[in-house]
Design an enzyme around this catalytic site. Sequence first.
Site, short mmCIF file in Angstrom:
data_model
loop_
_atom_site.label_atom_id
_atom_site.label_comp_id
_atom_site.label_asym_id
_atom_site.label_seq_id
_atom_site.Cartn_x
_atom_site.Cartn_y
_atom_site.Cartn_z
N TYR A 1 -7.89 5.23 -3.40
CA TYR A 1 -7.29 4.64 -1.93
C TYR A 1 -7.96 5.71 -0.75
O TYR A 1 -7.81 7.04 -0.77
CB TYR A 1 -5.82 5.32 -2.16
CG TYR A 1 -5.00 4.59 -0.91
CD1 TYR A 1 -4.75 3.33 -0.74
CD2 TYR A 1 -4.58 5.64 0.07
CE1 TYR A 1 -3.85 3.07 0.27
CE2 TYR A 1 -3.59 4.91 1.20
CZ TYR A 1 -3.32 3.59 1.15
OH TYR A 1 -2.54 3.46 2.25
N ASP B 1 0.79 -1.10 -0.13
CA ASP B 1 0.09 -0.04 -0.06
C ASP B 1 1.00 1.20 0.21
O ASP B 1 1.66 1.08 0.87
CB ASP B 1 -0.80 0.11 1.29
CG ASP B 1 -2.34 -0.68 0.81
OD1 ASP B 1 -2.43 -1.44 0.09
OD2 ASP B 1 -2.85 -0.70 1.91
#
Length: 728
Positions: free
Chosen positions: A317, A106
């Site tokens: 995101y 991530d």
Amino acid sequence: MKTLVIAEKPSVARDLVDALPGSFEDNDTYFESEDTIVTFAVGHLVELVAPEEYDDRFKRWRMDDLPIVPEEFRLHARDKKAEKQLKAIHKLLKREDVDRIINACDAGREGELIFAYIYETSGVEKPVERLWISSMTKQAIREGFEQLRPGEQLRQLEAAARSRSEADWLVGMNATRAATIRGRAWVGGVVSLGRVQTPTLALMVKREREIQAFVPEPYWLVHAQFDPRYEGLWFEGDETRITGAGGDKRADEIVAKVSGKDGVVESVERKEQSERAPLLYDLTSLQRDANRRFGFSARRTLQAAQSLYESKKAITYPRTSSRWLSGDLVPQLKPTAATLAPIGDYAQAAQYVLGLQQLPLARVVNDAKVDDHHAIIPTDVEHEVDTFSPDERRVFDLIARRFLAVFHPPARYARTTVVTLVEEERFRTRGKITLEAGWRGVYGLESDEDRKARQDEDAENESAELPELQQGQKVKCAAAEVEAKETKPPPRYTEATLLSAMETAGKLVDDEELREAMKERGLGTPATRAETIETLIRREYVERVAKDLQPTPKGLQVITMLEEHPLTSPELTGDWEKRLTDIEHGSDDRKAFIDDIASFTRSTVEQIAALDKEKLRPERVELGPCPRCGAETGEIIRENSKAYGCTSWKSREEPGCGFVIWKRVAGRTLTPEIARQLLEEGKTKEVISGFRSRAGKPFRARLVLKEDGKVEFDFPARTQTKEAAVAE
């Protein structure tokens, strides 16, 4: 030669494989094509080792051994399952045909840490590049692989991530050991402390004490009805409340003085006001809204948002702290609105945005305010909302409407304030008419301002329609009445208000722009706040009671024990968070930060060690005579760490009469006030929420004290069968 791509979790690895060219073979722990291998972590595979791994003597918790400050932090696999996957990744990293590594964890501080720890424990030294994407659509993934960043560019982010991890270890491990050694007897069990969780708990305890110390005071309001038909609220200066001794008499005198009398419209003031659309969502503001509107916990919102991002590819995101977009996204904005147009709920608002020749971008685009990731918006792919879970649908709805609303004009209102004079007493009337719905039309809701006003019981009822009134016009006071009220204690935190307080390190800030300026000094980060709240609940320091978060007696005792210690200070923790951000940006030094944390840890241990054990003894309430034996023996019911019991109990061998009301019933703590009601009334006055069945489902019920001393549930009549079934 081959490229090895390391993703953060299996589902992301599969998405990368789907987006990359070539045919991949599934090998259980990795996927392989002719030139690429894609493997995955399962979140944090590696963690800092526990103190006893440095030295066997640390297996015993002794104050003399504190603080424990390793010269160099060591790492190991989190558990057996993690160890298996870690070995598989290490094997791939060491393969001779792998000459290039891509970190595809991530794109944020924690993702950087997950990769850094895996890479460090492998012992290999091969060139690393970074995949940095804000959307999981195939196009975004492919573009990301075309624009890989050199690993060196992310060194400062890695330094901040390591600093966060080591600081939490130093403060958490040492403070927890010291506090447990000193206060275990009174708090009960391990006294868990932490760099973020302890000041967060302190915020709630401070509020709880304000509530407990609050003494309600009476006040009176005077309402009047006028002819032609409108209402007014008595006021003097800025005050509408009549307070103090004799306030009730004064209110009655005003009613008698004005009732049936003629009056005059002293002033009519008309103002136009406009209200701009709120900024786009970051994670914290999304969690706040979802809690306010749907009662979602911060974790539940994050889970839905993460699923929308990863599996549905519907949003960008979510673990972002920015509420702006970067300039390179401008060409995607209309195509994104176009993906919302076919969805009935958004069709009209989306068509409006698509029809604009030029989008208003002043409050949307700001490169200086986009750091790792931009604000949360829908992606520019087709959205199959019918496949969303109910939670996903609600969270997506918030994000989609907010995205469309930000391109709409301000909402415009006409506000009218009328002051009516009757017998030298003044009454105020407020009216409001919407002139242009603007961005409000995207929601069809009242403004936040209106909602707040509605929640404020003393707020004047702003009726949309007022008769045409002119200054100097004669009117009549047809009737007047007194409303007696009491001041109320400050409300307990909900998850929405606690998230707000964490974002501003406990300072009360409503203004959206000002909140933005304070973000760098918040408690934790948007990505970690939900887990901090869950940790406090898991450790039984805090519990959910309906929508409120309430400290338990254990939580209150922990903060009482640390009274005024800097570890409870939201400001100090906020300053640390700012320093971590500065390390990320290269304007602070990682070594200096860790040295300061180590020094703080030493002073923390010293202060906890110096606490007077007698002062740690919690105050235990006495609730009156024991209903079983008190009349004959004079024994009373006294609180202890786990129950409210008869003082005739001495030990297991001498249990006395055995009367006890346990503090924990179906997952909820019974406060002394609830225990007192059971003893005096035989049941609780109100239906109590916050209970959980064995299956973990919430339910509400009255508590009833039976003659044999057992506490049982009494379910509300209308939900009797449903609630009783849940409790089973």
